[in-house]
Scaffold this motif. Structure first.
Motif, PDB file in Angstrom:
ATOM      1  N   GLN A   1       0.834  -1.208   0.000  1.00  0.00           N
ATOM      2  CA  GLN A   1       0.000   0.000   0.000  1.00  0.00           C
ATOM      3  C   GLN A   1       0.865   1.252   0.000  1.00  0.00           C
ATOM      4  O   GLN A   1       1.817   1.361   0.772  1.00  0.00           O
ATOM      5  CB  GLN A   1      -0.929   0.010   1.210  1.00  0.00           C
ATOM      6  N   TYR A   2       0.536   2.206  -0.854  1.00  0.00           N
ATOM      7  CA  TYR A   2       1.286   3.455  -0.929  1.00  0.00           C
ATOM      8  C   TYR A   2       0.888   4.391   0.209  1.00  0.00           C
ATOM      9  O   TYR A   2      -0.296   4.554   0.513  1.00  0.00           O
ATOM     10  CB  TYR A   2       1.034   4.163  -2.260  1.00  0.00           C
ATOM     11  N   LEU A   3       1.879   5.007   0.813  1.00  0.00           N
ATOM     12  CA  LEU A   3       1.643   6.080   1.765  1.00  0.00           C
ATOM     13  C   LEU A   3       1.551   7.400   1.013  1.00  0.00           C
ATOM     14  O   LEU A   3       0.659   8.210   1.239  1.00  0.00           O
ATOM     15  CB  LEU A   3       2.778   6.132   2.789  1.00  0.00           C
ATOM     16  N   PHE A   4       2.518   7.617   0.118  1.00  0.00           N
ATOM     17  CA  PHE A   4       2.457   8.739  -0.818  1.00  0.00           C
ATOM     18  C   PHE A   4       3.274   8.377  -2.038  1.00  0.00           C
ATOM     19  O   PHE A   4       4.060   7.407  -2.026  1.00  0.00           O
ATOM     20  CB  PHE A   4       2.937  10.053  -0.186  1.00  0.00           C
TER      21      PHE A   4
ATOM     22  N   ALA B   1      14.096   2.170  -9.051  1.00  0.00           N
ATOM     23  CA  ALA B   1      15.213   2.665  -8.244  1.00  0.00           C
ATOM     24  C   ALA B   1      14.770   2.558  -6.792  1.00  0.00           C
ATOM     25  O   ALA B   1      13.814   3.222  -6.378  1.00  0.00           O
ATOM     26  CB  ALA B   1      15.539   4.115  -8.603  1.00  0.00           C
ATOM     27  N   LEU B   2      15.432   1.698  -6.035  1.00  0.00           N
ATOM     28  CA  LEU B   2      15.132   1.536  -4.614  1.00  0.00           C
ATOM     29  C   LEU B   2      16.186   2.291  -3.814  1.00  0.00           C
ATOM     30  O   LEU B   2      17.361   1.929  -3.838  1.00  0.00           O
ATOM     31  CB  LEU B   2      15.120   0.057  -4.236  1.00  0.00           C
ATOM     32  N   LEU B   3      15.771   3.337  -3.129  1.00  0.00           N
ATOM     33  CA  LEU B   3      16.721   4.134  -2.362  1.00  0.00           C
ATOM     34  C   LEU B   3      17.039   3.496  -1.022  1.00  0.00           C
ATOM     35  O   LEU B   3      18.193   3.404  -0.613  1.00  0.00           O
ATOM     36  CB  LEU B   3      16.183   5.547  -2.155  1.00  0.00           C
ATOM     37  N   THR B   4      15.994   3.063  -0.324  1.00  0.00           N
ATOM     38  CA  THR B   4      16.212   2.502   1.007  1.00  0.00           C
ATOM     39  C   THR B   4      14.961   1.806   1.494  1.00  0.00           C
ATOM     40  O   THR B   4      13.859   2.003   0.968  1.00  0.00           O
ATOM     41  CB  THR B   4      16.609   3.609   2.006  1.00  0.00           C
ATOM     42  N   LEU B   5      15.122   0.977   2.507  1.00  0.00           N
ATOM     43  CA  LEU B   5      14.022   0.428   3.285  1.00  0.00           C
ATOM     44  C   LEU B   5      14.085   1.079   4.663  1.00  0.00           C
ATOM     45  O   LEU B   5      15.111   1.005   5.343  1.00  0.00           O
ATOM     46  CB  LEU B   5      14.144  -1.094   3.415  1.00  0.00           C
ATOM     47  N   ILE B   6      13.017   1.734   5.061  1.00  0.00           N
ATOM     48  CA  ILE B   6      12.979   2.458   6.328  1.00  0.00           C
ATOM     49  C   ILE B   6      12.296   1.579   7.364  1.00  0.00           C
ATOM     50  O   ILE B   6      11.152   1.167   7.192  1.00  0.00           O
ATOM     51  CB  ILE B   6      12.231   3.795   6.175  1.00  0.00           C
TER      52      ILE B   6
ATOM     53  N   ALA C   1       6.625   6.125  -1.488  1.00  0.00           N
ATOM     54  CA  ALA C   1       6.821   5.407  -0.231  1.00  0.00           C
ATOM     55  C   ALA C   1       5.673   4.424  -0.067  1.00  0.00           C
ATOM     56  O   ALA C   1       4.506   4.829  -0.020  1.00  0.00           O
ATOM     57  CB  ALA C   1       6.869   6.371   0.953  1.00  0.00           C
ATOM     58  N   LEU C   2       5.982   3.140  -0.021  1.00  0.00           N
ATOM     59  CA  LEU C   2       4.946   2.120   0.144  1.00  0.00           C
ATOM     60  C   LEU C   2       5.401   1.086   1.158  1.00  0.00           C
ATOM     61  O   LEU C   2       6.591   0.911   1.400  1.00  0.00           O
ATOM     62  CB  LEU C   2       4.606   1.447  -1.183  1.00  0.00           C
ATOM     63  N   ALA C   3       4.429   0.405   1.746  1.00  0.00           N
ATOM     64  CA  ALA C   3       4.722  -0.570   2.783  1.00  0.00           C
ATOM     65  C   ALA C   3       5.299  -1.838   2.172  1.00  0.00           C
ATOM     66  O   ALA C   3       4.730  -2.403   1.241  1.00  0.00           O
ATOM     67  CB  ALA C   3       3.453  -0.891   3.564  1.00  0.00           C
TER      68      ALA C   3
ATOM     69  N   VAL D   1      11.201   3.013  -0.155  1.00  0.00           N
ATOM     70  CA  VAL D   1      11.265   4.361  -0.728  1.00  0.00           C
ATOM     71  C   VAL D   1      12.057   4.316  -2.026  1.00  0.00           C
ATOM     72  O   VAL D   1      13.203   3.849  -2.051  1.00  0.00           O
ATOM     73  CB  VAL D   1      11.908   5.358   0.252  1.00  0.00           C
ATOM     74  N   GLY D   2      11.458   4.778  -3.105  1.00  0.00           N
ATOM     75  CA  GLY D   2      12.127   4.757  -4.398  1.00  0.00           C
ATOM     76  C   GLY D   2      11.226   5.327  -5.481  1.00  0.00           C
ATOM     77  O   GLY D   2      10.369   6.165  -5.208  1.00  0.00           O
ATOM     78  N   ALA D   3      11.445   4.856  -6.696  1.00  0.00           N
ATOM     79  CA  ALA D   3      10.664   5.346  -7.841  1.00  0.00           C
ATOM     80  C   ALA D   3      10.732   4.309  -8.949  1.00  0.00           C
ATOM     81  O   ALA D   3      11.646   3.480  -8.996  1.00  0.00           O
ATOM     82  CB  ALA D   3      11.209   6.686  -8.331  1.00  0.00           C
TER      83      ALA D   3
END
Length: 232
Positions: free
Chosen positions: A41-44, A73-78, A99-101, A63-65
């Motif tokens: 699910q997307y947060l934003f 492109a995966l920047l990071t997992l928070i 940002a998605l879960a 978090v990515g695009a």
């Protein structure tokens, strides 16, 4: 709004929240609202209007695009107890990434308008949020330098150490990382094959144990020796 004492307990595991002035901790908890997301699910999404600041309580956020051609492109997992979303707090501009879960995830949400009102009353607190953003900017500079100067092996080792330490947010290092080889490859802009070769070599040396969707660190010293940390 009544706050859950468990929120504070969870957030105090992180360096940033732990070192905030007590009054600011209290203000954030009073403004906080719980959010729950299902896996995927997307947060934003990139381009969305600013919506506030978030902290992960359980689970993780991806978090990515994704480009128009479908390349990710995966920047990071928070993960808990990390905070995110502060860039739009400063510039009021749209979200820069999606940002998605990653799985079922519980968040605390500080709405943008409420947080801006708090900062208007206590402008000295802006410095604390600047520190949150500067910590991440430091990590970006290190990652860019490593991408230019280091080979795949040290980059993989260094990123595993960063994830184990919660990117500097938690005390000590976790040994079991919920992380797939594909995710690690995407975060480092390496091919899946190259990442797999590095990880298998580390496993043969006894530094790691590879499992399905997880990587266990067995020899922290070996990883540290390979990582060649870059100080900025």
């Amino acid at each position: 709004m009544t706050t859950d004492p468990a929120w504070r307990t969870s957030l105090l595991q992180g360096h940033w929240f732990k070192h905030l002035p007590l009054l600011l901790q209290d203000s954030l908890l009073e403004l906080a609202r719980p959010r729950e997301l299902a896996a995927g699910q997307y947060l934003f999404q990139r381009g969305d209007a600013p919506c506030g600041l978030y902290a992960v309580l359980t689970g993780s956020m991806r978090v990515g695009a994704i480009s128009s051609e479908g390349k990710e492109a995966l920047l990071t997992l928070i993960e808990a107890p990390q905070w995110f979303g502060e860039i739009s707090l400063f510039d009021g501009q749209p979200r820069t990434h999606d940002a998605l879960a990653e799985g079922a995830t519980r968040l605390l949400w500080i709405p943008q308008a409420a947080l801006m009102a708090c900062l208007a009353q206590q402008p000295a607190y802006w410095r604390d949020f600047a520190l949150l953003m500067s910590q991440k900017l430091r990590l970006v500079f290190i990652a860019l330098e490593q991408q230019s100067l280091l080979t795949a092996g040290p980059r993989v080792a260094h990123r595993l150490l960063q994830i184990a330490a919660g990117y500097g947010e938690v005390e000590g290092s976790r040994r079991l990382l919920q992380l797939s080889q594909e995710q690690l490859a995407l975060m480092l802009s390496l091919s899946r094959q190259t990442t797999n070769q590095v990880l298998k070599s580390l496993q043969q040396e006894g530094a790691l144990r590879l499992g399905y969707g997880e990587i266990e660190i067995l020899d922290l010293a070996r990883l540290q020796a390979l990582a060649c940390p870059v100080n900025v």
